[in-house]
Design a protein around this motif. Structure first.
Motif, mmCIF file in Angstrom:
data_model
loop_
_atom_site.group_PDB
_atom_site.id
_atom_site.type_symbol
_atom_site.label_atom_id
_atom_site.label_comp_id
_atom_site.label_asym_id
_atom_site.label_seq_id
_atom_site.Cartn_x
_atom_site.Cartn_y
_atom_site.Cartn_z
ATOM 1 N N GLY A 1 -5.910 6.413 -7.375
ATOM 2 C CA GLY A 1 -7.148 6.042 -6.709
ATOM 3 C C GLY A 1 -8.394 6.244 -7.551
ATOM 4 O O GLY A 1 -9.468 5.737 -7.198
ATOM 5 N N GLN B 1 -3.356 6.043 6.704
ATOM 6 C CA GLN B 1 -4.328 6.058 5.611
ATOM 7 C C GLN B 1 -3.588 5.625 4.363
ATOM 8 O O GLN B 1 -2.526 6.172 4.041
ATOM 9 N N TYR B 2 -4.134 4.638 3.679
ATOM 10 C CA TYR B 2 -3.393 4.020 2.574
ATOM 11 C C TYR B 2 -4.218 3.987 1.298
ATOM 12 O O TYR B 2 -5.423 4.169 1.292
ATOM 13 N N ARG B 3 -3.504 3.711 0.220
ATOM 14 C CA ARG B 3 -4.108 3.381 -1.076
ATOM 15 C C ARG B 3 -3.449 2.091 -1.528
ATOM 16 O O ARG B 3 -2.220 2.005 -1.590
ATOM 17 N N LYS B 4 -4.230 1.062 -1.824
ATOM 18 C CA LYS B 4 -3.674 -0.253 -2.160
ATOM 19 C C LYS B 4 -2.970 -0.227 -3.504
ATOM 20 O O LYS B 4 -3.463 0.343 -4.476
ATOM 21 N N LEU C 1 -0.914 7.648 2.327
ATOM 22 C CA LEU C 1 -1.570 8.915 2.034
ATOM 23 C C LEU C 1 -1.325 9.908 3.166
ATOM 24 O O LEU C 1 -1.018 11.072 2.934
ATOM 25 N N VAL D 1 0.845 -1.193 0.000
ATOM 26 C CA VAL D 1 0.000 0.000 0.000
ATOM 27 C C VAL D 1 0.878 1.240 0.000
ATOM 28 O O VAL D 1 2.031 1.207 0.433
ATOM 29 N N GLU E 1 -9.543 -1.110 -1.235
ATOM 30 C CA GLU E 1 -8.642 -0.258 -2.009
ATOM 31 C C GLU E 1 -8.039 0.867 -1.174
ATOM 32 O O GLU E 1 -6.913 1.291 -1.407
ATOM 33 N N THR E 2 -8.781 1.360 -0.204
ATOM 34 C CA THR E 2 -8.282 2.453 0.619
ATOM 35 C C THR E 2 -8.945 2.384 1.986
ATOM 36 O O THR E 2 -9.950 1.702 2.177
#
Length: 805
Positions: free
Chosen positions: A191, A52-55, A44, A41, A62-63
């Motif tokens: 995203g 806080q992530y974005r895969k 963010l 990930v 996904e987030t």
């Protein structure tokens, strides 16, 4: 522009991943599904331990927000972005045929109907070198150094005779309504959902939808939506169209009512939303009809729900959700056959969705609930044959659907029927193979484990588990699993082929456990120069008499508490001896770095290494030693131990390259015969060099980025340059001259080596090489033996002894 920090999920292996929440607050709502162990990930934002992530890759939401640690245990760790892999070396000529492994039981040969569908490893690439055979020492003279006379039994030692356990996956969650992507700007960004257009080189991708996962050098990397687990492509901005999901106040009110369990209000809101102007958009209208179908089904109005599902499909025929809505309500109205067909279409579009698979299974079970066991067997075999044909033709989602139905039909008949357990294992194994080819590794692993539970001694069940491990980059677990499969009846040939792939994947250091250990590299990088002193010792041989233990345990408990010790191999003949020695040193020093020597990698007969731990080969023992080091706090990977000061353990094994090109080793002799390198003695060093190269590149890049070389101390067990004397040790089993390039590559001013029990220092091509062995040539030592001081506020040009008391 700097790229976002990359993280890898290392926690939750026993639960199928870690918990994801909608917000940073630990009381915020949970997101459906867990973020799988091994997923990557992008960061963010980071608030304490909340990320806080974005895969980027892997399965799961996904987030969202996750915790990076819990009760002192890492759940996610920072990792570097992978560099381009160098081209692999050409493979040598095919190895001689391998001897058949002894049968593990009397189980008859099993035909799963799919034959050899090819390697299910992560990239399908063959190994750099094959595994020739287990042993080829008949009639040869074995040469081993003197053995230790002390044993250190460990009652808690964990055996390795069983295959590596697969983590249990959580039960499939009930189907939930998809959450809308929050509305944002009309710019393409990480995203956002996009549609590919105008590609000339991959025209087959035009019209496909994808999610942007990275942006670099004016291009976007997108992850394609569809059945394939992690299919990506890089596109220019002009080849992407942003998909802006529409919404409305009435839809949002309907969503809220549905979540609160108020189906009547949700139905009213969705119907009103369908009358608004935005509902003229086909995609938005399809979402509204789908949500309306779900609300009607919740209320029990399944005929109306079916009508809404039909409208969803008409508007968006390539969306699996419409078929799933249709299948659910058809099943509830007693039309199981029609429901099966609807779910088949959903699975064909999205084969790795638990809800669709569960729906298909339920519909199939309902169709056959009153059939006899024999009828079930016959029908299941037909479905399996259809799955095999789909698999061979490349229609992998359809294969998954057929195998799912076959499992649904046979499972009730197999429960309590031992004779059908193998059939159940075959169906699970075949579906695992289909999921593996789709790169849906969590599903492939779950099915492999199911096959193993049904038929524990069937080699293919273990092959499926190993392939899933390897697909998830768990190369160490994969290797041990394949070795276990090789000992099962008829498994040797296929298992050793896959084991070779896993074996040469290990030194790529891409596994979650390797990356976790790599993250210790910088833990002291902030410390000032001179923060700690560095000492060295080699060839302690802790198991060669009580006097060695007395010397080690007598080391000052206070003198070295802030210091670093380098242990250059040959600590003990057995796993427990190595563990005992490292534990003693770790009590005395702040950090202990270690490389194994030849004694350390022995698997001596009639010791726990061979009788209880049952190490299948020296690679398995090496992996166990690495695990043990992590448990007790010792280290086998390089580190920046102070600002711009590096410690570089160099793993190594001897080979004949010191003799020059054209030299042919005497094949009648086997040096270090207690060792068992699966790739062969003369190739093992290449494996270790590959391992070292990863860190050489990292340090070089860091030195380049900082514009300064700093100071580095490297150490190995074997001799890295031919100018150093072998003493009484066999020349052919002492040198690893490939190390010199790696030593100079990180600008090491000092290198420590061991093995020969010849304490000396010598400068060769600008590097000082020093040995400080505890043991003398005849395996005796002084009761007042000292450490070698290598660093004290700077590298010591002429390393000197330092009292241990």
């Amino acid at each position: 522009m700097a790229q976002p920090q990359l993280w890898e999920i290392v926690g939750g292996a026993d639960k199928g991943g870690i918990l994801v929440r909608e917000g940073a607050d630990l009381k915020s709502p949970e997101v459906s599904g867990r973020l799988a162990t091994g997923a990557h990930v992008e960061e963010l934002q980071l608030k304490g331990t909340r990320l806080q992530y974005r895969k980027v890759q892997g399965s799961g939401p996904e987030t969202g927000w996750i915790s990076t640690s819990l009760s002192g245990k890492d759940l996610a760790v920072r990792i570097e972005r992978p560099a381009a892999k160098p081209a692999s070396s050409p493979s040598p000529p095919p190895a001689a045929a391998s001897p058949a492994a002894p049968a593990a039981d009397k189980q008859s040969s099993v035909d799963d109907g799919i034959g050899d569908v090819g390697s299910t490893s992560s990239d399908g690439a063959g190994p750099e070198y094959s595994i020739p055979k287990y042993d080829d020492r008949a009639g040869k003279k074995e040469v081993n150094a003197p053995v230790g006379n002390l044993s250190f039994d460990d009652d808690d030692a964990t055996g390795t005779e069983d295959a590596a356990p697969a983590p249990e996956l959580p039960p499939a969650p009930p189907p939930q309504e998809e959450k809308p992507v929050p509305a944002g700007s009309n710019e393409i960004a990480v995203g956002r959902q996009v549609e590919i257009k105008g590609l000339k080189s991959r025209a087959d991708l035009n019209g496909r939808r994808a999610v942007v996962v990275a942006q670099d050098a004016g291009r976007f990397e997108v992850k394609l939506e569809g059945p394939q687990g992690d299919e990506r492509v890089r596109c220019k901005p002009e080849n992407l169209t942003l998909i802006v999901e529409k919404t409305s106040a009435k839809k949002q009110q309907g969503d809220a009512a549905f979540k609160q369990g108020n189906a009547v209000q949700a139905i009213a809101c969705y119907r009103e939303a369908l009358q608004e102007p935005d509902a003229k958009d086909p995609e938005f209208a399809a979402t509204l009809h789908s949500n309306l179908a779900a609300a009607l089904a919740k209320k029990g109005d399944h005929e109306l729900a079916i009508n809404e599902a039909k409208k969803t499909i008409e508007l968006r025929p390539s969306w699996a959700k419409g078929y799933s809505r249709m299948g659910l309500s058809l099943l509830q109205t007693g039309r199981a056959a029609e429901a099966s067909q609807a779910y088949i279409k959903a699975v064909k579009l999205e084969p790795a969705v638990d809800g669709y698979l569960a729906g298909l299974r339920q519909a199939t079970e309902k169709q056959h609930e009153n059939k006899s066991a024999s009828d079930r067997q016959a029908e299941a075999e037909k479905l399996k044959a259809n799955g095999n044909n789909a698999l061979k033709s490349g229609d992998l989602p359809l294969a998954v659907a057929y195998y799912t139905m076959a499992l649904a039909v046979i499972t009730p008949a197999a429960n309590g029927n031992q004779n059908l357990q193998q059939t159940l294992a075959v169906y699970s194994s075949n579906r695992s193979a289909a999921f593996a080819k789709l790169q849906q590794w969590e599903f492939a692993l779950a099915d492999g484990e199911a096959a193993k539970r049904s038929s524990p001694n069937w080699f293919k069940a273990h092959l499926r588990i190993g392939a899933a491990y390897l697909g998830r980059n768990h190369a160490e677990h994969a290797y041990k699993t394949f070795l276990f499969a090789a000992d099962l009846k008829e498994g040797y040939k296929e298992a050793m082929r896959e084991a070779a792939v896993a074996l040469w994947s290990i030194p790529r250091l891409e596994s979650p456990i390797a990356k976790k250990r790599i993250n210790r590299f910088s833990q002291d990088a902030h410390q000032p120069v001179g923060f700690a002193r560095i000492f060295a010792i080699s060839d302690v041989h802790i198991d060669h008499g009580d006097s060695v233990i007395k010397w080690a345990e007598g080391i000052s408990a206070t003198e070295f508490k802030n210091d670093i010790l380098l242990v250059a191999g040959d600590l003990g003949d057995t796993f427990n001896a190595v563990k005992r020695g490292l534990m003693i040193f770790k009590k005395k020093f702040r950090r202990v770095f270690y490389v194994p020597g030849n004694h350390d990698m022995w698997i001596r007969p009639n010791t726990q290494d061979s009788t209880k731990l049952k190490f299948k080969d020296s690679i398995v023992k090496l992996l166990a030693v690495m695990d043990m080091c992590e448990q007790i706090g010792a280290e086998m990977m390089p580190a920046e131990v102070m600002k711009n000061v590096y410690v570089m353990p160099l793993l190594s094994w001897w080979n004949a390259s010191v003799m020059g090109s054209g030299y042919t080793p005497d094949e009648s002799l086997v040096y270090d015969a207690f060792c068992k390198w699966p790739m062969g003695d003369q190739v093992a060093n290449k494996w270790f060099c590959n391992w070292n190269d990863f860190f050489v590149r990292r340090i070089q890049q860091q030195q380049k980025d900082r514009g300064q070389k700093g100071e580095a101390v490297s150490f190995s067990h074997f001799l890295p340059v031919g100018e150093l004397p072998a003493g009484g040790a066999p020349t052919l089993a002492s040198y690893s001259v490939e190390l010199e390039e790696q030593i100079k590559g990180i600008n090491a001013g000092l290198h420590i080596w061991g093995h020969t029990h010849c304490n000396m220092a010598n400068e060769v091509r600008g590097v000082t090489y020093a040995q400080h062995s505890l043991m003398g040539a005849e395996y005796g030592h002084s009761p007042n033996a000292k450490f070698l001081k290598c660093y004290d506020k700077g590298l010591i040009a002429q390393p000197r002894g330092h009292n241990v008391y």
